[in-house]
Design a protein around this motif. Structure first.
Motif, short mmCIF file in Angstrom:
data_model
loop_
_atom_site.label_atom_id
_atom_site.label_comp_id
_atom_site.label_asym_id
_atom_site.label_seq_id
_atom_site.Cartn_x
_atom_site.Cartn_y
_atom_site.Cartn_z
N HIS A 37 0.69 -1.14 -0.10
CA HIS A 37 0.13 0.03 -0.06
C HIS A 37 1.13 1.05 -0.17
CE1 HIS A 37 -3.38 -2.50 0.72
NE2 HIS A 37 -3.10 -3.01 1.84
N SER A 38 2.27 1.00 -0.04
CA SER A 38 2.95 2.21 -0.37
C SER A 38 3.60 2.63 -1.70
CB SER A 38 4.23 2.07 0.63
OG SER A 38 3.68 2.03 2.17
N LEU A 39 3.90 3.84 -1.82
CA LEU A 39 4.57 4.55 -3.09
C LEU A 39 5.47 5.07 -2.81
CD1 LEU A 39 3.90 5.00 -6.27
CD2 LEU A 39 2.72 6.97 -5.71
N THR A 40 6.71 4.76 -3.24
CA THR A 40 8.05 5.24 -2.89
C THR A 40 9.08 5.14 -4.16
OG1 THR A 40 9.00 2.96 -1.91
CG2 THR A 40 8.00 4.69 -0.42
N LYS A 41 10.16 5.91 -4.15
CA LYS A 41 11.17 5.77 -5.22
C LYS A 41 11.72 4.67 -5.25
CE LYS A 41 12.26 10.65 -4.20
NZ LYS A 41 13.51 11.47 -4.05
N PRO A 42 12.03 4.20 -6.27
CA PRO A 42 12.11 4.89 -7.64
C PRO A 42 10.99 4.40 -8.35
CG PRO A 42 13.12 2.82 -7.87
CD PRO A 42 12.69 2.72 -6.37
N TYR A 43 9.76 4.25 -7.92
CA TYR A 43 8.64 4.07 -8.56
C TYR A 43 8.26 3.06 -9.68
CZ TYR A 43 8.57 8.68 -6.49
OH TYR A 43 8.60 9.81 -5.68
N GLN A 44 9.24 1.86 -9.41
CA GLN A 44 9.26 0.92 -10.59
C GLN A 44 7.89 0.42 -10.78
OE1 GLN A 44 12.11 -1.93 -9.28
NE2 GLN A 44 13.85 -0.54 -9.54
N GLY A 45 7.69 0.57 -12.40
CA GLY A 45 6.50 -0.13 -13.11
C GLY A 45 5.33 0.59 -12.81
#
Length: 341
Positions: A37-45
């Motif tokens: 449920h988390s969105l973090t760098k490097p945002y792959q895909g």
């Protein structure tokens, strides 16, 4: 919770302060980052892979440093939504964001929203997402629609009723409410606070915390690495299995609305038997002591004694009615026989 220093941004001293504060609290909680449920760098895909946990919508785009919901251009809208429904009972969402653009003072807009709702990827008029939603919306509103309309009509706010923008507010919707843009959501808001978040040179954060039916929203926007209270509302009932997302929209005025990270933490909280009974599963968003159209306040369950008394007196009343009926019937029969004689 105000002025609590987050250890991952404040270093060893912040960690020591946090441990001391937590040791002094009667209610202990444990935090666990939920990567699904988390969105973090490097945002792959993100938005481009079938295995990604996040979908992009509209004009949203991904860079190596942020997810830009909308660029500083007119009439744009974009969103990013988690694909995985959240079944956590108690949670905390930390939002690292940046709002910046060429507009000055109030010549900018319109802001962005963080969502926990039943439906996802539904474009609409509420900061780029649908109206009449089911769930929770937290709005970072950068343009004062109501103030501008009242100025145009040469009206004045009542003393003490004026809000300073940018402004953060929250709304719980059971699907029947409309977000009132003309009044900046004032009729349905749970609370709010001023948050000067535009064009800052330091990081800006917002945290949404949901524990034991209490919704708490705090902000860290002053570059001091400390939380400041914004909203604290008990009695908020949110169903499980909804989706997290964030969306934004621009109109005639615009800004860059960037999401740097969304971090969701599962909170492990001790509950007493009374709290376990109180915090039972709910199936429709509702707030205690607030009337939402189409939803009646839940009735308190009757105690065993109350139920016994109701049944007992109902039986007594029934027996009494039968006795009276028999007496009346016998009198009627006697009168009938006398007439024949």
């Amino acid at each position: 919770m105000a002025a609590v220093v987050r250890w991952w941004r404040a270093g060893p001293l912040g960690l020591l302060v946090l441990l001391v504060l937590r040791g002094a609290r009667a209610e202990q909680t444990e935090e666990h980052l939920k990567r699904e449920h988390s969105l973090t760098k490097p945002y792959q895909g993100v938005g481009s892979s079938s295995s990604s946990l996040w979908d992009l919508m509209g004009n949203a785009m991904v860079t190596t440093q942020y997810v830009r919901l909308t660029p500083d251009m007119q009439s744009k809208q974009g969103a990013v939504w988690n694909r995985v429904p959240c079944y956590l009972r108690d949670w905390e969402m930390q939002v690292h964001f940046k709002i910046h653009g060429q507009g000055k003072k109030n010549l900018n807009g319109d802001g962005f929203a963080i969502w926990y709702t039943k439906d996802r990827m539904q474009p609409g008029p509420v900061f780029g997402s649908k109206d009449h939603f089911l769930g929770l919306g937290v709005f970072v509103d950068t343009y004062p629609n109501e103030e501008k309309q009242q100025e145009a009509q040469k009206r004045r706010y009542a003393p003490g009723n004026q809000r300073v923008f940018p402004y953060i507010s929250a709304m719980v919707n059971n699907g029947s409410l409309t977000y009132d843009h003309d009044r900046d959501g004032r009729p349905t808001e749970l609370g709010g606070c001023t948050a000067m978040v535009r064009n800052l040179n330091h990081d800006t954060f917002l945290v949404i915390r949901y524990v034991k039916r209490r919704l708490t929203i705090m902000i860290d926007i002053d570059g001091k690495h400390e939380w400041r209270d914004c909203i604290d509302m008990p009695g908020v009932h949110l169903p499980r299995g909804y989706f997290f997302g964030t969306s934004s929209v621009t109109g005639d005025l615009s800004d860059n609305h960037d999401i740097i990270s969304l971090k969701l933490y599962q909170l492990t909280v001790e509950r007493s038997p009374e709290e376990e009974k109180r915090d039972k599963e709910v199936f429709l968003p509702v707030v205690d002591n607030m009337k939402l159209p189409g939803v009646e306040a839940p009735l308190e369950p009757m105690s065993g004694l109350a139920l016994f008394l109701i049944v007992f007196f109902s039986l007594v009343a029934l027996v009494f009615a039968i006795v009276i009926g028999v007496i009346v019937y016998n009198k009627w029969q006697e009168q009938s026989r006398k007439r024949f004689y």
